[in-house]
Design an enzyme around this catalytic site. Structure first.
Site, mmCIF file in Angstrom:
data_model
loop_
_atom_site.group_PDB
_atom_site.id
_atom_site.type_symbol
_atom_site.label_atom_id
_atom_site.label_comp_id
_atom_site.label_asym_id
_atom_site.label_seq_id
_atom_site.Cartn_x
_atom_site.Cartn_y
_atom_site.Cartn_z
ATOM 1 N N ASP A 1 0.691 -1.295 -0.027
ATOM 2 C CA ASP A 1 -0.006 -0.071 0.153
ATOM 3 C C ASP A 1 0.781 1.295 -0.116
ATOM 4 O O ASP A 1 0.597 2.238 -0.769
ATOM 5 C CB ASP A 1 -0.980 0.116 1.311
ATOM 6 C CG ASP A 1 -1.750 -1.268 1.206
ATOM 7 O OD1 ASP A 1 -2.669 -1.414 0.248
ATOM 8 O OD2 ASP A 1 -1.903 -2.095 2.124
ATOM 9 N N GLU B 1 -9.107 -2.257 3.971
ATOM 10 C CA GLU B 1 -8.769 -2.148 5.436
ATOM 11 C C GLU B 1 -9.651 -1.140 6.232
ATOM 12 O O GLU B 1 -9.910 -1.032 7.265
ATOM 13 C CB GLU B 1 -7.224 -1.742 5.434
ATOM 14 C CG GLU B 1 -6.291 -2.713 5.119
ATOM 15 C CD GLU B 1 -4.963 -2.276 4.773
ATOM 16 O OE1 GLU B 1 -4.095 -3.316 4.516
ATOM 17 O OE2 GLU B 1 -4.725 -1.217 4.597
#
Length: 246
Positions: free
Chosen positions: A33, A141
């Site tokens: 990420d 997430e």
């Protein structure tokens, strides 16, 4: 894919311009990420972007994936080992709480403290340069609350927030993120051997499918919905009472 990349880059450029900021900064962990966020900011702000590598428990030169990423992308970066800062703060807290320090929650409390120390460091550097902090949270997430409140969940803008984990991988591969990062198991590296999926109790593939409205096993669906419910407070601004009228 090029259109999607340009969409995110243009959005960041517009936001930073309207905010009157000088550029952008991101914490580079060696995970996918932050690697994608770093690749995007280098494209959007080639002369006004920074990466910061902030290991705890290891020196900066033992962060091969993060170092390979910033060097491959020619991203200006700072390496700051935060072990001493983390150890000192944890010792002070333990001494203050004495026998009230809970061994049952120690692992998670310590892990979240690491994330918050990193974020405070990132904001200090950002303020020094007049930059905005780029968040690295993806759609999976964010929905499950798999982030530290006021830690890696703190940022000024979140370009990856609408990307599933699978889309993060696809865009990262397109932008030339190193294979070492593409092929590693997702991990916040909060403790030795920790992986995201093991900690959450559900796979990213199932989370992505759930978010797309596809069928997944009931046990996975139950875990995802419970995580979402338990972490609602992370996605909201802290509540306050209505003004007192007497």
């Amino acid at each position: 894919m090029e259109d999607r990349v340009n969409y995110l880059v243009n959005w960041m450029q517009d936001y930073v311009d309207k905010a009157g900021a000088n550029g952008v900064i991101v914490g580079v962990s060696g995970g996918i990420d932050s690697a994608l966020a770093a690749a995007l900011i280098k494209r959007g702000f080639p002369e006004n972007s920074l990466g910061v590598i902030m290991p705890i428990g290891k020196p900066v030169d033992e962060q091969p994936d993060a170092l390979e990423l910033v060097k491959k992308k020619d991203l200006t970066y700072y390496g700051i080992e935060l072990t001493k800062a983390y150890d000192a703060q944890l010792i002070l807290i333990k001494e203050a709480l004495a026998d009230q320090w809970s061994k049952d929650t120690e692992q998670m409390v310590s892990a979240n403290l690491k994330a918050r120390i990193r974020m405070s460091t990132l904001y200090a550097i950002a303020q020094n340069f007049g930059y905005l902090v780029i968040g690295t949270g993806n759609k999976a997430e964010t929905y499950t609350g798999y982030f530290t409140k006021y830690g890696d969940g703190a940022s000024d803008l979140e370009p990856l927030k609408n990307l599933t984990k699978g889309e993060v991988f696809d865009m990262s591969e397109y932008l030339g993120v190193p294979n070492a990062i593409l092929n590693k198991k997702p991990s916040a590296e909060l403790w030795e051997g920790q992986t995201d999926e093991q900690e959450m109790g559900v796979s990213y593939a199932h989370i992505d499918s759930y978010l797309k409205g596809e069928e997944i096993p009931k046990d996975s669906m139950d875990v995802i919905e419970q995580l979402h419910k338990q972490t609602e407070h992370k996605r909201n601004i802290a509540p306050s009472p209505k003004p007192y009228k007497g």
